[in-house]
Design a protein around this motif. Structure first.
Motif, PDB file in Angstrom:
ATOM      1  N   ASP A 744      34.074  40.628  60.715  1.00  0.00           N
ATOM      2  CA  ASP A 744      32.852  40.663  61.507  1.00  0.00           C
ATOM      3  C   ASP A 744      31.900  39.560  61.101  1.00  0.00           C
ATOM      4  O   ASP A 744      31.315  38.861  61.949  1.00  0.00           O
ATOM      5  CB  ASP A 744      32.168  42.025  61.329  1.00  0.00           C
ATOM      6  CG  ASP A 744      33.049  43.148  61.842  1.00  0.00           C
ATOM      7  OD1 ASP A 744      34.081  42.833  62.475  1.00  0.00           O
ATOM      8  OD2 ASP A 744      32.714  44.309  61.614  1.00  0.00           O
ATOM      9  N   ASP A 745      31.702  39.427  59.822  1.00  0.00           N
ATOM     10  CA  ASP A 745      30.702  38.458  59.348  1.00  0.00           C
ATOM     11  C   ASP A 745      31.101  37.022  59.659  1.00  0.00           C
ATOM     12  O   ASP A 745      30.265  36.211  60.078  1.00  0.00           O
ATOM     13  CB  ASP A 745      30.502  38.624  57.833  1.00  0.00           C
ATOM     14  CG  ASP A 745      29.933  39.995  57.492  1.00  0.00           C
ATOM     15  OD1 ASP A 745      29.248  40.563  58.376  1.00  0.00           O
ATOM     16  OD2 ASP A 745      30.174  40.472  56.372  1.00  0.00           O
ATOM     17  N   THR A 746      32.368  36.709  59.453  1.00  0.00           N
ATOM     18  CA  THR A 746      32.790  35.323  59.712  1.00  0.00           C
ATOM     19  C   THR A 746      32.731  35.000  61.188  1.00  0.00           C
ATOM     20  O   THR A 746      32.391  33.875  61.580  1.00  0.00           O
ATOM     21  CB  THR A 746      34.217  35.105  59.189  1.00  0.00           C
ATOM     22  OG1 THR A 746      35.122  36.024  59.823  1.00  0.00           O
ATOM     23  CG2 THR A 746      34.292  35.292  57.683  1.00  0.00           C
ATOM     24  N   PHE A 747      33.043  35.995  62.055  1.00  0.00           N
ATOM     25  CA  PHE A 747      32.987  35.729  63.499  1.00  0.00           C
ATOM     26  C   PHE A 747      31.543  35.519  63.945  1.00  0.00           C
ATOM     27  O   PHE A 747      31.241  34.643  64.768  1.00  0.00           O
ATOM     28  CB  PHE A 747      33.621  36.907  64.246  1.00  0.00           C
ATOM     29  CG  PHE A 747      34.081  36.536  65.623  1.00  0.00           C
ATOM     30  CD1 PHE A 747      35.381  36.138  65.871  1.00  0.00           C
ATOM     31  CD2 PHE A 747      33.200  36.569  66.696  1.00  0.00           C
ATOM     32  CE1 PHE A 747      35.812  35.791  67.127  1.00  0.00           C
ATOM     33  CE2 PHE A 747      33.613  36.216  67.958  1.00  0.00           C
ATOM     34  CZ  PHE A 747      34.930  35.830  68.185  1.00  0.00           C
ATOM     35  N   LYS A 748      30.632  36.373  63.412  1.00  0.00           N
ATOM     36  CA  LYS A 748      29.220  36.200  63.745  1.00  0.00           C
ATOM     37  C   LYS A 748      28.702  34.856  63.255  1.00  0.00           C
ATOM     38  O   LYS A 748      27.911  34.187  63.931  1.00  0.00           O
ATOM     39  CB  LYS A 748      28.400  37.332  63.131  1.00  0.00           C
ATOM     40  CG  LYS A 748      28.631  38.682  63.784  1.00  0.00           C
ATOM     41  CD  LYS A 748      27.783  39.756  63.103  1.00  0.00           C
ATOM     42  CE  LYS A 748      28.007  41.121  63.736  1.00  0.00           C
ATOM     43  NZ  LYS A 748      27.203  42.169  63.065  1.00  0.00           N
ATOM     44  N   GLU A 749      29.135  34.483  62.066  1.00  0.00           N
ATOM     45  CA  GLU A 749      28.703  33.167  61.532  1.00  0.00           C
ATOM     46  C   GLU A 749      29.199  32.033  62.421  1.00  0.00           C
ATOM     47  O   GLU A 749      28.491  31.056  62.666  1.00  0.00           O
ATOM     48  CB  GLU A 749      29.247  33.002  60.114  1.00  0.00           C
ATOM     49  CG  GLU A 749      28.838  31.693  59.443  1.00  0.00           C
ATOM     50  CD  GLU A 749      27.350  31.595  59.195  1.00  0.00           C
ATOM     51  OE1 GLU A 749      26.867  30.468  58.947  1.00  0.00           O
ATOM     52  OE2 GLU A 749      26.658  32.637  59.270  1.00  0.00           O
ATOM     53  N   MET A 750      30.412  32.156  62.924  1.00  0.00           N
ATOM     54  CA  MET A 750      30.939  31.129  63.830  1.00  0.00           C
ATOM     55  C   MET A 750      30.100  31.026  65.100  1.00  0.00           C
ATOM     56  O   MET A 750      29.758  29.933  65.560  1.00  0.00           O
ATOM     57  CB  MET A 750      32.391  31.454  64.178  1.00  0.00           C
ATOM     58  CG  MET A 750      33.091  30.398  65.062  1.00  0.00           C
ATOM     59  SD  MET A 750      32.907  30.731  66.829  1.00  0.00           S
ATOM     60  CE  MET A 750      33.859  32.233  66.977  1.00  0.00           C
ATOM     61  N   GLY A 813      26.709  41.657  69.836  1.00  0.00           N
ATOM     62  CA  GLY A 813      27.575  42.781  69.504  1.00  0.00           C
ATOM     63  C   GLY A 813      28.915  42.308  68.991  1.00  0.00           C
ATOM     64  O   GLY A 813      29.318  41.177  69.249  1.00  0.00           O
ATOM     65  N   PHE A 814      29.617  43.136  68.251  1.00  0.00           N
ATOM     66  CA  PHE A 814      30.887  42.712  67.673  1.00  0.00           C
ATOM     67  C   PHE A 814      31.785  43.933  67.565  1.00  0.00           C
ATOM     68  O   PHE A 814      31.355  44.994  67.114  1.00  0.00           O
ATOM     69  CB  PHE A 814      30.632  42.116  66.282  1.00  0.00           C
ATOM     70  CG  PHE A 814      31.780  41.282  65.785  1.00  0.00           C
ATOM     71  CD1 PHE A 814      32.830  41.846  65.069  1.00  0.00           C
ATOM     72  CD2 PHE A 814      31.822  39.922  66.038  1.00  0.00           C
ATOM     73  CE1 PHE A 814      33.871  41.069  64.614  1.00  0.00           C
ATOM     74  CE2 PHE A 814      32.859  39.159  65.590  1.00  0.00           C
ATOM     75  CZ  PHE A 814      33.889  39.721  64.867  1.00  0.00           C
ATOM     76  N   VAL A 815      33.012  43.810  67.934  1.00  0.00           N
ATOM     77  CA  VAL A 815      34.004  44.880  67.813  1.00  0.00           C
ATOM     78  C   VAL A 815      34.719  44.697  66.493  1.00  0.00           C
ATOM     79  O   VAL A 815      35.287  43.640  66.229  1.00  0.00           O
ATOM     80  CB  VAL A 815      35.001  44.830  68.980  1.00  0.00           C
ATOM     81  CG1 VAL A 815      36.060  45.925  68.799  1.00  0.00           C
ATOM     82  CG2 VAL A 815      34.256  45.039  70.305  1.00  0.00           C
ATOM     83  N   ALA A 816      34.689  45.706  65.604  1.00  0.00           N
ATOM     84  CA  ALA A 816      35.241  45.585  64.255  1.00  0.00           C
ATOM     85  C   ALA A 816      36.750  45.508  64.313  1.00  0.00           C
ATOM     86  O   ALA A 816      37.412  46.238  65.046  1.00  0.00           O
ATOM     87  CB  ALA A 816      34.820  46.777  63.393  1.00  0.00           C
ATOM     88  N   ALA A 817      37.280  44.593  63.492  1.00  0.00           N
ATOM     89  CA  ALA A 817      38.723  44.512  63.334  1.00  0.00           C
ATOM     90  C   ALA A 817      39.133  45.348  62.138  1.00  0.00           C
ATOM     91  O   ALA A 817      38.303  45.746  61.319  1.00  0.00           O
ATOM     92  CB  ALA A 817      39.148  43.056  63.152  1.00  0.00           C
ATOM     93  N   ARG A 818      40.434  45.646  62.045  1.00  0.00           N
ATOM     94  CA  ARG A 818      40.923  46.400  60.890  1.00  0.00           C
ATOM     95  C   ARG A 818      40.746  45.547  59.654  1.00  0.00           C
ATOM     96  O   ARG A 818      41.242  44.441  59.571  1.00  0.00           O
ATOM     97  CB  ARG A 818      42.387  46.758  61.097  1.00  0.00           C
ATOM     98  CG  ARG A 818      42.953  47.676  60.025  1.00  0.00           C
ATOM     99  CD  ARG A 818      44.346  48.073  60.372  1.00  0.00           C
ATOM    100  NE  ARG A 818      44.370  48.773  61.664  1.00  0.00           N
ATOM    101  CZ  ARG A 818      45.500  49.063  62.303  1.00  0.00           C
ATOM    102  NH1 ARG A 818      46.651  48.706  61.805  1.00  0.00           N
ATOM    103  NH2 ARG A 818      45.451  49.715  63.445  1.00  0.00           N
ATOM    104  N   SER A 819      39.995  46.066  58.682  1.00  0.00           N
ATOM    105  CA  SER A 819      39.670  45.275  57.490  1.00  0.00           C
ATOM    106  C   SER A 819      40.874  45.191  56.592  1.00  0.00           C
ATOM    107  O   SER A 819      41.676  46.097  56.480  1.00  0.00           O
ATOM    108  CB  SER A 819      38.482  45.909  56.748  1.00  0.00           C
ATOM    109  OG  SER A 819      38.816  47.225  56.368  1.00  0.00           O
TER     110      SER A 819
END
Length: 850
Positions: A744-750, A813-819
């Motif tokens: 989530d964090d890396t996608f938001k940062e992108m 918004g962001f859809v969580a991926a399997r961590s």
């Protein structure tokens, strides 16, 4: 009262003769016939005997209340009492002219004579009044009295001053034209004395009358007058041409000789000299003139002179065609006469012989046409070499004429002005004797030819080569070598400049590369290696060697197994030539040296010399050859250092390819991790477009090594020169990378970086200017298509900016991926579910968070 008037003699009974067909003529009125109204005017006339006013009032009264006879009676008395009154006479004459104006002058000649007599009475005292003369002459022109009218015109011209003559000539000229014949000519001759500017009209009259000689004399007169200006706007040449055409058309009618002062032949010949562009037409005209005068032999002589003196093909064609038509017409006439004689059975051997002679002349004329046409072109330019060659070809097997043609050509052509290859004319002259087996005369011609001051050194060199080739054709090889040695003979140290045009070609020919090239090939073919080396060395001494000379000399030595000497030749060539020529020599030299497998230290030294001063655009090939040498015979790390130097030395367009080659070699020799510093240098050195591609390759390499964080950092570095609008493919690859390896964090940062970069490009001046230009072009296109435009453009821009600002502040918004470990390394996340955002933002993505 009436008796008193009669007793005083105030009233005379004038002799008034009027013809009034509608009203019978009444007898003259006596004093007793005067009315009371007339008495008033009569008393005024008696009281003012020297004034015209009472008479004018009296006449005006009679015009209103009197008859025609009464009006004439009063006017007659007024003119008798005041005979010098111009006004009274003019009124009276106009009255009488109007009275008889509708009568036929032939049927009522007597009445017209009465008016004529009245004009004669008026002119006794009013002969200086031009208006009275004009009225009289105009009245006479209505009557069939040619002689009387002409005499009256002459009297008017004698009576009036010369300043008033134009008024008379305005009537006299039409009268003369209507009279025609000799009368008109005489009148016009007088007119020409005071009005020479109308000479063209006089010439037309002379032509109509048939006075052709006088017409030509008048033409000559106006042409010899430099102040004459044509009222029809004709120029001097146009009038001269008209005169010539007239003389030719009326050749038999014009008198020539000292008496008339007309020499048609001299006149036309003067035009031939003066008007160069009309020579063909004038020659034809002169010949036609003599033929129309019946002098056919003189006409033939003129045609011959014309076709042998004209300077253009157009004039020649015109004269020659007219000449053939002339001969054909004469032959046709003679043949008709001969056929008539044959029908009648009359034999005339002399006429038949004359016809045969003319037929032979005509055939000879047609056979001469190619030679005559060639003469025209040679008269235009005697130094035209191709035309002399054509003339030689025209003579065919006539050897004597061929030799004469070559001799005349050599004498006529000026070498400095020659058009075409002058040396070939000499060469063909020598070949003519060579084919005939006379090699001695051919050599004499060649000896003379090499002394000719040709237009250029190249022609003289070709002349020497032609001489040598002639000897080779006759298998005189030693003589050919001797001739070439003589051609290139020069002082040991020649300071002559090959391009110095002030020197003759003979002084500069020893520096002709073409001559030396032929010489060295000849010596190489028929002599020893030592002789050939001497020639090559002499070429280097004169400093006229070309890259081809260097290559040929080196190849010669290499063929004879003198490899070191061939390398020295390459080095001498490198001393003579700089880049870009030196690059080709280095390329051959290094290739030969590598193939010879000389020591690695010597090869390294050669390569270092080659790349030392090499321009960037030629460095790539040399560095690749250098690196390949180190890979095959040296050390790999040396090769890597060479490739690294190459990335700094090559041109900008080759730098990216060089970095890719360097990376490939480093990876193959030392593994992928060794390429990291190379990638970093490439990204730093290359422009943005090429650096972006290099970053993508770098990131792919790190991803293969499993260094996800490094790859993400590389993507972040590359994003600063990747506008989302113009480079969507980059952001798509990064998004795919984050979808596979991110969280989530890396996608938001992108996404944050993407919005930041987009905002940065939105404030860039160049970007804004380009967008404004695009919008203005779009508006113009819509206006041309008839699409209505919003008038408040500022409001539209403000609304768009506000929407953009709201979009930048919108939540993401962001859809969580399997961590997974390390942000999901090695774990394939499910497909993200995209939810429509509350604000229309194409870059915002809603992801469901568990």
């Amino acid at each position: 009262m009436s008796s008193t008037l009669v007793a005083n003699g105030a009233i005379r009974q004038p002799d008034v003769h009027l013809v009034v067909r509608p009203i019978p003529e009444s007898p003259p009125r006596r004093s007793a016939d005067l009315t009371d109204e007339d008495s008033v005017y009569e008393q005024d006339v008696i009281r003012n005997t020297g004034s015209t006013k009472p008479w004018l009032a009296y006449i005006s009264f009679k015009r209103q209340h009197g008859t025609v006879q009464e009006q004439a009676f009063v006017m007659e008395r007024a003119c008798i009492q005041l005979p010098r009154s111009y006004k009274l006479w003019k009124m009276y004459l106009q009255f009488r002219i109007k009275h008889v104006g509708k009568l036929n002058p032939a049927l009522f000649a007597a009445e017209y004579r009465k008016v004529n007599s009245l004009f004669e009475r008026a002119l006794i005292l009013l002969n200086k009044m031009p208006r009275i003369w004009e009225m009289y002459l105009g009245f006479l022109l209505k009557q069939p009295l040619v002689t009387i009218t002409r005499h009256t015109f002459d009297r008017a011209l004698r009576a009036l001053p010369i300043t008033q003559h134009n008024r008379i000539w305005a009537l006299y000229r039409p009268f003369a034209n209507s009279a025609a014949g000799e009368t008109a000519v005489k009148i016009w001759r007088r007119y020409m004395q005071v009005h020479p500017e109308d000479a063209e009209d006089f010439i037309e009259l002379l032509i109509q009358v048939g006075l052709c000689t006088e017409a030509v004399q008048k033409y000559i007169e106006i042409l010899n007058n430099p102040r004459f200006i044509s009222k029809n706007g004709k120029g001097h040449f146009e009038m001269w041409s008209e005169m010539v055409d007239f003389m030719v058309d009326h050749a038999a009618e014009i008198e020539t000789g000292h008496e008339s002062g007309i020499d048609v032949d001299q006149i036309i010949r003067s035009g031939i000299v003066r008007f160069a562009d009309q020579r063909g037409k004038l020659w034809v005209g002169l010949a036609t003139y003599w033929s129309r005068r019946g002098n056919f032999e003189r006409s033939r002589d003129v045609f011959e002179e014309g076709i042998t003196t004209v300077m253009t093909v157009r004039d020649f064609t015109l004269v020659f065609d007219s000449y053939t038509e002339f001969e054909e017409s004469i032959i046709g006439t003679l043949m008709e006469v001969a056929s008539i004689r044959a029908e009648k059975g009359i034999a005339d051997e002399e006429a038949d012989f004359d016809l045969d002679i003319r037929m032979m002349r005509f055939e000879h004329l047609m056979d001469r046409r190619p030679f005559l046409l060639n003469d025209v072109l040679l008269r235009q330019n005697p130094s035209n070499v191709p035309e002399w060659e054509k003339r030689v070809a025209l003579w065919g097997e006539n050897k004597q004429e061929v030799v004469n043609t070559y001799t005349n050509a050599i004498a006529a052509i000026q070498p400095k002005k020659a058009v075409g290859a002058f040396h070939l004319l000499w060469a063909n002259y020598a070949k003519f004797y060579e084919k005939g087996g006379d090699i001695r005369n051919a050599r004499i011609i060649m000896e003379k030819a090499v002394k000719v001051p040709f237009k250029s050194v190249a022609e003289l060199a070709d002349m020497w080569i032609e001489w040598a080739e002639m000897e080779l054709r006759n298998e005189n090889f030693d003589e050919a070598v001797r001739i070439m040695a003589k051609a290139v003979q020069a002082p040991k140290r020649s300071t002559v400049d090959y391009f110095n045009e002030t020197l003759s070609p003979q002084q500069r020919v020893h520096k002709s590369w073409k001559l030396w090239s032929f010489y060295v090939d000849l010596v190489e073919s028929v002599s020893t290696l030592e002789e050939t080396q001497k020639v090559y060395e002499r070429i280097f001494e004169l400093r006229i060697a070309t890259p081809q000379t260097v290559v040929n000399y080196a190849n010669l030595l290499e063929e004879h197994k003198f490899f070191e000497e061939s390398f020295k030749v390459y080095e001498r060539g490198l001393d003579l030539f700089s880049y870009p020529v030196a690059f080709e020599i280095w390329n051959l030299y290094l290739t030969k040296a590598v193939d010879r497998k000389i020591s690695i230290e010597r090869l390294r030294d050669l390569f270092e010399q080659a790349v030392e001063d090499c321009p960037p655009k030629f460095a790539k090939v040399l560095y690749l050859m250098y690196g390949n040498l180190e890979e095959e015979r040296g050390l790999a790390r040396h090769a890597m250092r060479i490739y690294e130097r190459a990335t700094r030395s090559v041109s900008d367009e080759d730098r990216a390819d060089m970095f890719n080659f360097y990376i490939t070699k480093s990876a193959s020799n030392f593994g992928l991790p060794s390429t990291r510093p190379i990638y970093e240098k490439a990204i730093e050195a290359l422009p943005d477009d090429e650096a972006r591609d290099m970053c993508l390759k770098f990131a792919d390499m790190e991803k293969r090594l499993g260094e996800i964080d490094r790859a993400r950092a590389i993507y972040g570095h590359a994003s600063q020169f990747c506008d989302p609008r113009t480079n969507p493919s980059f952001w798509q690859k990064w998004e795919q990378f984050e979808a596979v390896h991110g969280n989530d964090d890396t996608f938001k940062e992108m996404l944050r970086i993407k919005r930041s970069v987009q905002a940065q490009y939105n404030t860039d001046v160049n970007f804004i200017a380009s967008q404004a230009i695009a919008r203005s072009q779009q508006r113009r296109a819509e206006e041309a298509a008839g699409i209505p435009q919003d008038q408040d453009q500022d409001r539209q821009v403000a609304d768009a900016m506000a929407a953009l600002e709201r979009q930048s502040r919108a939540p993401v918004g962001f859809v969580a991926a399997r961590s997974g470990p390390e942000g999901g390394k090695g774990v394939t996340p499910p497909e993200p579910k995209v939810v429509p955002p509350p604000v229309a933002n194409p870059d915002a993505i809603d992801l469901d968070v568990d």
